[in-house]
Design a protein around this motif. Structure first.
Motif, PDB file in Angstrom:
ATOM      1  N   ILE A 262      -5.218 -32.646   7.169  1.00 13.56           N
ATOM      2  CA  ILE A 262      -5.295 -31.502   7.472  1.00 13.56           C
ATOM      3  C   ILE A 262      -3.977 -30.989   6.744  1.00 13.56           C
ATOM      4  O   ILE A 262      -2.860 -31.567   6.812  1.00 13.56           O
TER       5      ILE A 262
ATOM      6  N   GLU B  49     -11.706 -37.513  11.599  1.00  8.11           N
ATOM      7  CA  GLU B  49     -11.518 -35.834  11.888  1.00  8.11           C
ATOM      8  C   GLU B  49     -10.890 -35.430  13.189  1.00  8.11           C
ATOM      9  O   GLU B  49     -10.287 -34.700  12.890  1.00  8.11           O
ATOM     10  N   ARG B  50     -11.469 -36.048  14.012  1.00 10.50           N
ATOM     11  CA  ARG B  50     -10.835 -35.688  15.661  1.00 10.50           C
ATOM     12  C   ARG B  50      -9.465 -36.378  15.660  1.00 10.50           C
ATOM     13  O   ARG B  50      -8.501 -35.344  16.240  1.00 10.50           O
TER      14      ARG B  50
ATOM     15  N   LEU C  64      -7.372 -33.545  13.725  1.00  6.64           N
ATOM     16  CA  LEU C  64      -7.308 -32.365  14.461  1.00  6.64           C
ATOM     17  C   LEU C  64      -6.520 -32.407  15.690  1.00  6.64           C
ATOM     18  O   LEU C  64      -5.747 -31.447  16.065  1.00  6.64           O
TER      19      LEU C  64
ATOM     20  N   GLU D   8      -5.993 -22.806  14.999  1.00 11.57           N
ATOM     21  CA  GLU D   8      -6.731 -22.749  13.909  1.00 11.57           C
ATOM     22  C   GLU D   8      -5.928 -21.733  12.607  1.00 11.57           C
ATOM     23  O   GLU D   8      -6.600 -22.184  11.489  1.00 11.57           O
TER      24      GLU D   8
ATOM     25  N   MET E  97      -8.999 -28.956   5.086  1.00 17.86           N
ATOM     26  CA  MET E  97      -9.131 -30.292   5.759  1.00 17.86           C
ATOM     27  C   MET E  97      -9.958 -31.192   4.762  1.00 17.86           C
ATOM     28  O   MET E  97     -10.958 -30.745   4.018  1.00 17.86           O
TER      29      MET E  97
ATOM     30  N   CYS F 143     -17.819 -34.778  16.054  1.00 14.32           N
ATOM     31  CA  CYS F 143     -16.789 -34.037  15.108  1.00 14.32           C
ATOM     32  C   CYS F 143     -16.900 -32.655  14.737  1.00 14.32           C
ATOM     33  O   CYS F 143     -16.030 -31.888  14.785  1.00 14.32           O
ATOM     34  N   ARG F 144     -17.972 -32.423  14.539  1.00 13.53           N
ATOM     35  CA  ARG F 144     -18.647 -31.082  14.219  1.00 13.53           C
ATOM     36  C   ARG F 144     -18.402 -30.096  15.431  1.00 13.53           C
ATOM     37  O   ARG F 144     -17.779 -28.816  15.179  1.00 13.53           O
TER      38      ARG F 144
ATOM     39  N   MET G 104     -14.732 -29.266  15.455  1.00 12.35           N
ATOM     40  CA  MET G 104     -14.324 -28.465  14.309  1.00 12.35           C
ATOM     41  C   MET G 104     -14.648 -27.216  14.494  1.00 12.35           C
ATOM     42  O   MET G 104     -13.727 -26.113  14.350  1.00 12.35           O
TER      43      MET G 104
ATOM     44  N   LEU H 154     -11.278 -25.282  14.241  1.00 12.61           N
ATOM     45  CA  LEU H 154     -11.203 -24.404  12.726  1.00 12.61           C
ATOM     46  C   LEU H 154     -11.666 -23.065  12.688  1.00 12.61           C
ATOM     47  O   LEU H 154     -12.743 -22.917  13.534  1.00 12.61           O
TER      48      LEU H 154
ATOM     49  N   VAL I 161     -13.366 -27.457   4.047  1.00 13.33           N
ATOM     50  CA  VAL I 161     -13.355 -28.662   4.355  1.00 13.33           C
ATOM     51  C   VAL I 161     -13.987 -29.561   3.161  1.00 13.33           C
ATOM     52  O   VAL I 161     -15.118 -29.042   2.575  1.00 13.33           O
TER      53      VAL I 161
ATOM     54  N   ILE J 253     -17.071 -25.460   8.349  1.00 15.85           N
ATOM     55  CA  ILE J 253     -17.854 -25.626   9.822  1.00 15.85           C
ATOM     56  C   ILE J 253     -19.059 -24.666   9.971  1.00 15.85           C
ATOM     57  O   ILE J 253     -19.983 -25.313  10.415  1.00 15.85           O
TER      58      ILE J 253
END
Length: 138
Positions: free
Chosen positions: A35, A60-61, A64, A74, A80, A96-97, A100, A104, A110, A124
């Protein structure tokens, strides 16, 4: 596609670098994330597996949660990157989505890429249409 690798070289390079540090003894599927924040800093995360798969944390997590634990929000996230090995693009999983969507902005770029020089730029809102957000709790 080559333009994506040029335009996002900085975060892609860092994501590929941290991908090598993933702890994936079970799946052997290494993922790296980076990121870039608006202050020009880079924050990385790799997937960390657990024998109890549900306790695994995705790259990803990891990235973040790190960014947010430092106090960024955000509006502070510029872009990212999520990278994997192989011949197919490794899109973020459902968990993760959902994270996000919460952390985000809808239009934050992304970049998803792999070691086979494939890449796309998304966000996202495209990755998780009709998402469940805090607005649904009102």
């Amino acid at each position: 596609m080559q333009k994506i690798f040029e335009d996002y070289k900085d975060i892609l390079d860092k994501a590929f670098e941290v991908m090598e540090k993933a702890y994936a003894p079970y799946s052997k599927y290494h993922v790296g994330a980076c990121i870039k924040t608006t202050d020009g800093k880079y924050h990385v995360g790799a997937n960390i597996e657990n024998a109890s798969y549900g306790l695994t944390n995705c790259a990803e997590r990891s990235a973040l949660f790190h960014v947010y634990s430092l106090g960024y929000r955000e509006d502070d996230i510029e872009s990212m990157a999520v990278v994997t090995r192989g011949n197919t693009l490794g899109s973020p999983c459902g968990a993760c989505r959902q994270v996000m969507v919460e952390l985000l902005k809808n239009d934050t770029p992304v970049v998803i890429a792999n070691t086979s020089s494939q890449a796309i730029i998304t966000n996202i809102a495209e990755l998780l249409p009709f998402s469940f957000t805090s607005e649904d709790l009102k």
